[in-house]
Motif scaffolding. Structure first.
Motif, PDB file in Angstrom:
ATOM      1  N   GLN A  49      27.646  50.221  29.128  1.00 53.00           N
ATOM      2  CA  GLN A  49      27.746  49.232  28.283  1.00 53.00           C
ATOM      3  C   GLN A  49      27.497  47.824  28.529  1.00 53.00           C
ATOM      4  O   GLN A  49      26.726  47.201  27.845  1.00 53.00           O
ATOM      5  N   LEU A  50      27.573  47.454  29.747  1.00 57.79           N
ATOM      6  CA  LEU A  50      27.301  45.968  30.077  1.00 57.79           C
ATOM      7  C   LEU A  50      25.940  45.896  30.726  1.00 57.79           C
ATOM      8  O   LEU A  50      25.368  44.769  30.346  1.00 57.79           O
ATOM      9  N   THR A  51      25.445  46.909  31.123  1.00 63.52           N
ATOM     10  CA  THR A  51      23.858  46.835  31.686  1.00 63.52           C
ATOM     11  C   THR A  51      22.701  47.198  30.844  1.00 63.52           C
ATOM     12  O   THR A  51      21.621  47.022  31.157  1.00 63.52           O
ATOM     13  N   GLU A  52      23.170  48.327  30.020  1.00 67.72           N
ATOM     14  CA  GLU A  52      21.866  48.910  29.318  1.00 67.72           C
ATOM     15  C   GLU A  52      21.959  49.047  27.851  1.00 67.72           C
ATOM     16  O   GLU A  52      21.096  49.003  27.306  1.00 67.72           O
ATOM     17  N   THR A  57      26.124  42.416  22.229  1.00 70.18           N
ATOM     18  CA  THR A  57      25.632  40.832  22.487  1.00 70.18           C
ATOM     19  C   THR A  57      26.742  40.124  23.053  1.00 70.18           C
ATOM     20  O   THR A  57      26.452  38.984  23.899  1.00 70.18           O
ATOM     21  N   GLU A  58      27.883  40.465  23.379  1.00 73.99           N
ATOM     22  CA  GLU A  58      28.960  39.700  23.729  1.00 73.99           C
ATOM     23  C   GLU A  58      29.724  40.385  24.684  1.00 73.99           C
ATOM     24  O   GLU A  58      30.888  40.880  24.536  1.00 73.99           O
ATOM     25  N   PRO A  59      29.139  40.809  25.973  1.00 72.50           N
ATOM     26  CA  PRO A  59      29.668  41.757  26.814  1.00 72.50           C
ATOM     27  C   PRO A  59      31.204  41.263  27.245  1.00 72.50           C
ATOM     28  O   PRO A  59      32.086  42.020  27.598  1.00 72.50           O
ATOM     29  N   GLN A 103      31.491  36.638  38.864  1.00 69.81           N
ATOM     30  CA  GLN A 103      30.819  36.371  40.053  1.00 69.81           C
ATOM     31  C   GLN A 103      29.510  36.676  40.176  1.00 69.81           C
ATOM     32  O   GLN A 103      28.652  35.687  40.811  1.00 69.81           O
ATOM     33  N   ILE A 104      28.810  37.429  39.323  1.00 71.56           N
ATOM     34  CA  ILE A 104      27.321  37.600  39.153  1.00 71.56           C
ATOM     35  C   ILE A 104      27.160  37.594  37.760  1.00 71.56           C
ATOM     36  O   ILE A 104      27.194  38.280  36.748  1.00 71.56           O
ATOM     37  N   GLU A 105      26.489  36.268  37.412  1.00 73.91           N
ATOM     38  CA  GLU A 105      26.231  36.349  35.940  1.00 73.91           C
ATOM     39  C   GLU A 105      25.226  37.002  35.510  1.00 73.91           C
ATOM     40  O   GLU A 105      25.416  37.505  34.189  1.00 73.91           O
ATOM     41  N   GLU A 106      24.151  37.564  36.269  1.00 73.74           N
ATOM     42  CA  GLU A 106      23.325  38.305  35.755  1.00 73.74           C
ATOM     43  C   GLU A 106      23.477  39.810  35.557  1.00 73.74           C
ATOM     44  O   GLU A 106      22.797  40.587  35.220  1.00 73.74           O
ATOM     45  N   PHE A 107      24.878  40.242  36.084  1.00 76.46           N
ATOM     46  CA  PHE A 107      25.060  41.390  36.153  1.00 76.46           C
ATOM     47  C   PHE A 107      25.151  42.206  34.821  1.00 76.46           C
ATOM     48  O   PHE A 107      24.584  43.224  34.545  1.00 76.46           O
ATOM     49  N   ALA A 108      25.699  41.316  33.836  1.00 71.79           N
ATOM     50  CA  ALA A 108      25.576  42.168  32.273  1.00 71.79           C
ATOM     51  C   ALA A 108      24.641  41.812  31.328  1.00 71.79           C
ATOM     52  O   ALA A 108      23.924  40.483  31.803  1.00 71.79           O
ATOM     53  N   MET A 109      23.900  42.621  30.774  1.00 71.21           N
ATOM     54  CA  MET A 109      23.003  42.260  29.861  1.00 71.21           C
ATOM     55  C   MET A 109      23.482  41.242  28.989  1.00 71.21           C
ATOM     56  O   MET A 109      24.612  41.588  28.611  1.00 71.21           O
TER      57      MET A 109
END
Length: 959
Positions: A49-52, A57-59, A103-109
């Protein structure tokens, strides 16, 4: 059942043939055709859900919703033990991924920390539980610092966006922002390291006006009605509002501000209690701010280059709240405040350019170098002295700014009226003038809104009570510092600190007083006293002032009395002038005639009632010299205030009347010095006031007679010049007459009860001349020049002034020396003037009784008889040798003395009168004390022998 719960929590399905509305289809990636969601699939499902899932649009919002649905199912299935592990795993994964997303902003799409924060700000209540769990997870996993370092800089950036106004106007945004801060710092682990977040302290050296914009706490610390955007929106749209509308706006903003202050205090208190490091960092932060903003108390400060009033006043109020526990009425913790604080390694308050209470920079620096204490000050001491600093530069800078607004408003209104007139007389410039008018009117609205907001802020009694309670507690502490044993208030303090052995010549000797000033008080920065005095004086003008009906006011009055009683404590006469002005406000009766709000303290407080009278009389004399170029005029304002206090305590409190009579009887030199200063002032003020009234009369006559005005722009008597001179004369007449009237009241009171003090050789001739001269002005041939329109605006009541002058004549009528002095004044004495005064006061106005008129008439007869006798004696001695004549008065000397350095012979009474006002030889300006003059017995014998021979010759000729 577990599958159904999981699918509902995550809004997911594995069955492509049945996708409910709002659900997402998640491929599990196995080959066995699984179409149900199990506990083992949760991790990969969330990860998908979060990465693919591009449609998500709002993870972060998705995770929060999952968390909320999980909590709902927990409540619905709270008795089903078999589901506990499932819910626990769901919470673990959802909260864990929520933490990872910060912690990792780019982790989620579609991941964006700022977007997450925007969601939280919009719907904080819906995110509070989830965020609490994320913070707790970060604490457990020891990744709290990463969370804070990513979260708060983004929060700061969000509320600082261009064209985004973060203030009280946007209640949703500011309330939710405060809630976020409260949520985080409520965790002690967060509060302990909160000050280590990037942006808490500014990077490098920033300008004074940037702290509220570029630091983490800055935006929330300036949430105040004083913010210009808030002021303009709330007050600017209703410039013509009614008083009731104004009160409603005030009360609404005051209520809102009170809530904001309480929430800000909660946040800062958590940081203070978080750890030693966080407490120190917050003090350092506030210290750096105030050190950059010393110019807020400057006369010509550029406001746009300094921190805002909203920001500085809020910090002041917060520090006051922190100081309350150790300044309560029990004073159980007052000994925790270090009296030698400024000798310690103080890292927070910059004293490099601070004027000291009674020492110069070099002396203070040397003292600190010699007595440096390596022990770091405790928080209580840091907080107390930082609060005093903010009282002066924070809220003190705000009230100074407010005082400057009224002249700006008046000037703008006058310019707008001029422009309107110019527009009508010059149509060709109408468009240009119209544009300028529009801009000026906008500026005027802006300034008026600011003034209204400040009035609303300072009229907030509950908030200002806290500030003044701090001042009362600080006053007690400062008395503790002054106390040689530093034991006050638990032991009595005895005033004065220096016994009253200081002579007339030494009483204002700055060097003598500095040497005897108490340590370490003399080295304290002046603002520790100036801030409280400025605040109290300013707040005394508000009808609901926290000073009125305040049970702790006695502490402030005690400190003020000590400062006035002991001239060695504070060297700045302007501060003492403000102090007596404050006391006069407290002495003045209320409109219903009841005693002023300080009168009870003046009467009952032992520190005050044992020292106030002497302190006022002493300062009345000392204020002759203020050290500034305007010192000649400065003294009148202070003496006016002292006169108000003296009149009230003398008439309303028997103890003070008794003390005054005792001073006049037992300390005549001290009291005569006071009378001499009073006489100097009254002589000048009456002369100045009546001269300016005559000027007002004459110019008004010219302005009302067009034929008398030379309208040439190049001449001195142009109409514009006449208007300017007329305004100057009006202003000066109003000031001088008002001050003279109050001084005349004291003369009338004191000459009635203490006549002997007004007929000493060094006083009596000058007093008689002043009375005679002003009597002539009021009833003589030129009295018509004093007739002006609306004399009340000048505090000028000619009939009452005439009555006061004549009352002094009557009060001293039984003193032979006074009668002789009146008769000796050949320049102004005229018995007809006294008779005319009797006619005006008795027959024409009925202001006085028949007995009064008789007493005055008898006095006039005695004076006239004495004048005739004096004339005969003067004719006998008209050929006196020059060496027998006083070089200043040109009268035959009775008790000649020789001045030690100029070697001039002069009458003792003449030089004594001179030294009451000026401690120098009048012939060479060298320092001179009365004890230094040398009695010239030889010359005295020669004069007496010569006078005896003249009498013998006269007697022989008569035989």
């Amino acid at each position: 059942m577990s599958t159904r719960i999981l699918e509902d929590i995550f809004q997911l399905t594995c069955d492509p043939t049945n996708v409910p509305q709002g659900f997402h289809l998640v491929p599990l990636g196995n080959d066995n055709g699984q179409q149900t969601l199990t506990i083992d699939d949760i991790d990969s499902a969330i990860l998908y859900q979060l990465t693919e899932n591009e449609s998500l649009t709002e993870p972060f919002n998705y995770l929060n919703n999952c968390f909320q649905r999980c909590q709902k199912h927990k409540r619905l299935n709270k008795n089903k033990k078999e589901l506990e592990s499932l819910f626990k795993e769901v919470d673990r994964l959802v909260i864990g991924y929520g933490l990872v997303m910060f912690q990792i902003e780019e982790f989620a799409m579609n991941g964006d920390v700022t977007a997450y924060i925007a969601l939280i700000l919009q719907r904080f209540d819906g995110y509070v539980d989830f965020m609490s769990q994320i913070i707790q997870r970060a604490i457990i996993e020891e990744s709290l610092e990463d969370l804070l370092n990513n979260f708060f800089p983004c929060l700061l950036a969000y509320i600082k966006r261009p064209k985004y106004l973060f203030d009280l106007n946007d209640s949703v945004c500011y309330n939710h922002t405060l809630s976020i801060f409260e949520l985080f710092v409520n965790f002690k682990q967060v509060a302990a390291i909160f000050t280590k977040i990037p942006g808490f302290l500014p990077e490098g050296d920033i300008d004074a006006n940037q702290f509220e914009n570029q630091t983490l706490l800055g935006p929330i610390l300036k949430l105040s009605p004083l913010d210009i955007n808030v002021a303009t929106k709330n007050y600017g749209d209703l410039l013509d509002r009614s008083p009731s509308q104004t009160n409603m706006i005030d009360e609404s903003l005051q209520t809102e501000h009170k809530v904001v202050i309480d929430r800000l205090f909660f946040i800062c208190d958590k940081i203070i209690r978080g750890s030693v490091e966080s407490r120190t960092d917050l003090i350092v932060y506030w210290g750096r701010i105030v050190n950059k903003n010393h110019l807020r108390r400057g006369d010509h400060a550029a406001q746009n280059k300094l921190a805002s009033n909203a920001f500085m006043s809020n910090i002041t109020v917060l520090l006051v709240k922190f100081s309350q526990p150790f300044l309560d009425v029990s004073y159980k913790k007052i000994d925790k405040i270090d009296v030698n604080f400024f000798n310690t390694l103080n890292l927070f308050i910059d004293l490099s350019n601070e004027t000291r209470l009674n020492s110069d920079f070099k002396e203070a620096d040397q003292f600190y170098d010699d007595h440096r204490n390596d022990v770091k000050p405790n928080f209580i001491s840091d907080c107390f002295f930082l609060t005093l600093t903010y009282l002066h530069y924070g809220i003190g800078g705000t009230l100074l700014y407010e005082e400057k607004l009224s002249p700006q408003i008046k000037r703008l209104e006058e310019e707008i009226e001029k422009l309107k007139g110019a527009s009508q007389s010059n149509p060709m410039m109408a468009n240009f003038i119209g544009m300028k008018l529009k801009q000026m009117q906008k500026t005027l609205g802006y300034i008026k809104s600011s003034k209204d907001a400040m009035r609303g802020f300072f009229s907030h009694r509950q908030l200002q009570l806290e500030v003044f309670d701090f001042i009362c507690g600080a006053s007690t502490f400062l008395l503790r510092v002054i106390d040689p044993a530093h034991q006050f208030p638990f032991s009595h303090i005895t005033l004065p600190l220096i016994p009253d052995q200081v002579g007339v010549e030494n009483v204002d000797n700055a060097e003598y007083l500095r040497q005897h000033a108490p340590v370490p008080f003399k080295y304290y920065p002046e603002f520790v006293v100036e801030g409280p005095i400025n605040y109290a004086l300013y707040m005394s003008h508000y009808s609901n002032s926290p000073i009125i009906r305040n049970h702790r006011l006695h502490s402030f009055v005690e400190l003020g009395t000590a400062i006035l009683r002991c001239p060695e404590l504070v060297s700045n006469p302007h501060l003492k002038g403000k102090l007596v002005q404050m006391f006069s406000a407290g002495a003045m009766p209320f409109t219903d005639g009841s005693s002023g709000f300080m009168m009870g303290i003046f009467e009952d407080n032992p520190i005050v009632n044992q020292n106030l009278l002497y302190a006022l009389l002493d300062f009345y004399v000392i204020v002759e010299k203020t050290g500034s170029s305007s010192q000649f005029y400065d003294k009148f304002n202070s003496r006016y205030s002292i006169s108000i206090i003296l009149e009230e305590i003398y008439n309303r409190i028997p103890l003070y009347k008794k003390q005054l009579l005792s001073q006049a009887l037992n300390n005549p030199d001290f009291f005569i010095r006071f009378v001499a200063r009073m006489l100097n002032d009254l002589t000048f003020l009456l002369d100045e006031g009546l001269s300016n009234l005559a000027e007002v009369h004459n110019i008004d006559s010219q302005l009302n007679d067009p034929n008398s005005i030379n309208r040439s722009e190049n001449t001195e008597d142009s109409e514009e010049d006449l208007h300017r001179r007329f305004a100057d004369a009006q202003r000066q007449a109003k000031s001088s007459c008002g001050l003279a009237a109050k001084s005349m009241t004291l003369f009338e009171m004191f000459t009635k009860d203490i006549p002997k003090s007004f007929v000493t050789p060094e006083i009596v001739d000058r007093l008689a001349s002043m009375l005679n001269y002003n009597l002539e002005s009021l009833v003589g041939p030129k009295c018509g020049e004093l007739k002006v329109k609306d004399p009340e605006q000048y505090s000028f009541d000619p009939k009452e002034l005439l009555k006061a002058l004549c009352s002094v004549y009557i009060n001293l009528a039984n003193e032979d020396d006074f009668v002789k002095a009146v008769a000796r004044d050949t320049r102004s004495f005229n018995v007809d003037f006294i008779k005319k005064a009797i006619d005006i006061l008795g027959r024409k106005t009925g202001l006085v009784s028949e007995d009064y008129c008789k007493e005055l008439f008898v006095f006039a007869g005695r004076a006239e008889k004495t004048r005739s006798a004096e004339e005969e004696e003067d004719m006998e001695y008209e050929d006196a040798p020059d060496e027998f004549l006083d070089p200043l008065m040109y009268t035959i000397m009775k008790d000649p003395v020789t001045l030690p350095r100029s070697h001039v012979n002069i009458d003792r009474s003449t030089i004594k009168a001179h030294l009451l006002s000026d401690s120098t030889d009048p012939f060479n300006r060298s320092p001179l004390r009365l004890e230094e003059v040398i009695a010239n017995d030889e010359l005295k014998q020669k004069i007496e022998a010569w006078k005896a021979s003249k009498k013998a010759d006269k007697n022989a000729s008569e035989i």
